[in-house]
Write an enzyme that holds these catalytic residues in place. Sequence first.
Site, short mmCIF file in Angstrom:
data_model
loop_
_atom_site.label_atom_id
_atom_site.label_comp_id
_atom_site.label_asym_id
_atom_site.label_seq_id
_atom_site.Cartn_x
_atom_site.Cartn_y
_atom_site.Cartn_z
CG ASP A 1 61.45 51.61 51.12
OD1 ASP A 1 60.91 51.37 49.94
OD2 ASP A 1 62.67 51.65 51.49
CG ASP A 20 58.64 48.04 47.42
OD1 ASP A 20 58.06 49.12 46.55
OD2 ASP A 20 59.84 47.92 47.48
CE LYS A 78 56.13 46.96 66.77
NZ LYS A 78 55.01 45.69 66.80
CE1 TYR A 105 65.38 53.26 55.18
CE2 TYR A 105 63.88 54.26 53.53
CZ TYR A 105 64.11 53.18 53.98
OH TYR A 105 63.69 52.10 53.87
CG ASP A 150 53.56 44.17 64.32
OD1 ASP A 150 52.80 45.28 64.21
OD2 ASP A 150 53.66 43.65 65.34
#
Length: 413
Positions: free
Chosen positions: A288, A292, A231, A181, A264
């Site tokens: 992020d 959620d 990851k 970001y 994942d």
Amino acid sequence: MKFPLIITSLLISSTAAFAPSTRQSCSKTFSSPLQAVSRKDSYDITLLPGDGIGLEISQATKKVLMSLCQKCGFEMNLKEALIGGCAIDAKNDPFPQESLDQCLASDSVLLACIGGYKWDKNPRELRPETGLLKMRKEMGLFANLRPAKVLPQLIDASTLKREVVEGVDVMVVRELTGDVYFGTPKGIDVVNGERVGYNNMIYSESEIDRIARVAGDVASKRNGKLCSVDKANVLDVSQLWRDVVTDVITKDFPNVELSHMYVDNAAMQLIRWPKQFDTIVCGNIFGDILSDEASMLVGSLGMLPSASIGQAGGPGVFEPCHGSAPDIAGQNKANPLAMILSAAMMLRYDLDRPDEAQLLEDAVEAVLDQGLRTADIKQDGDGCKLIGCMEMGEAVAKQVEMLEMKNSNAMTV
């Protein structure tokens, strides 16, 4: 008559358009941001109602804080400022300098929500979300704490089976000011006759170090289990993340049990077996998404608070996890409980009032025990009463008046 809660509207003058702050190295000298300001009798709080349902849930939360202040004998001086779409409309800036200055001068900041369809096609610098990113960067809010705790009264509001979600209590610690970001260079260019978009996932060792220490601190105050999500099998930046987190936790938090999980797999495990997690730490973009996802274990974003904190001594920003819900704005349908619970986090983390924080949380549970529900947590055939946003605020305020305040000798996270 003097009221303990002072509401003031702030008119903000025009400022320059948003420009990202210069990326700086972070000192490895760690002072936990989970340290509140010294307890006092009067606090200056910046209130950012924002957009959409923000005005409604802010009004409901004010009622609750008024009741709390009157019961407990201290003052909150709430002064409003602009952020998001309303700031763009008024000042052509999603987070004007005057808003930033006021936030920095406050003991804490309470934010409702930002955004809406109206501004979706604006250029990037004039979108509400740009103001939110600017606030986080300029205030140094590098750590976001998002609890996802399933309340027994709302187990059936979750889309998952009762046996999967019953007893779930997860804290997601998300890094807020680095990653894809904020990484540069970024943009959209024309290459060989076609448009190419690019962003950069970048973390410095010092940025990872400080968020790892916050996560270690949080995990040590909970059940001593920390899962770091990355990851590292395909991303170099994630390999650095894993190396630094491992080094920090093993050396400085020896009583915390550290595990690692690819993002994942973490996304799948949060749905398959969420009770395996206690504290999760991850970078900005992974956090992020996962925070959620974790929030829906509870059944509604309307129930979940969050805290964004920086270096010790600076104000934090406390806000519900949900968005501005422009489709129901102004209809008295919004759920204010996440903002009320965000105010409880503010009391605990920034204002050194853990007893009052617990009282707010107890009041929310008491209202749910009464069978009162807003539309987002109302289930067909549950026998509960459907009420509006303002009525929910009034019900919580009444419970604050009635309940006995418990003593709390230590911060809980």
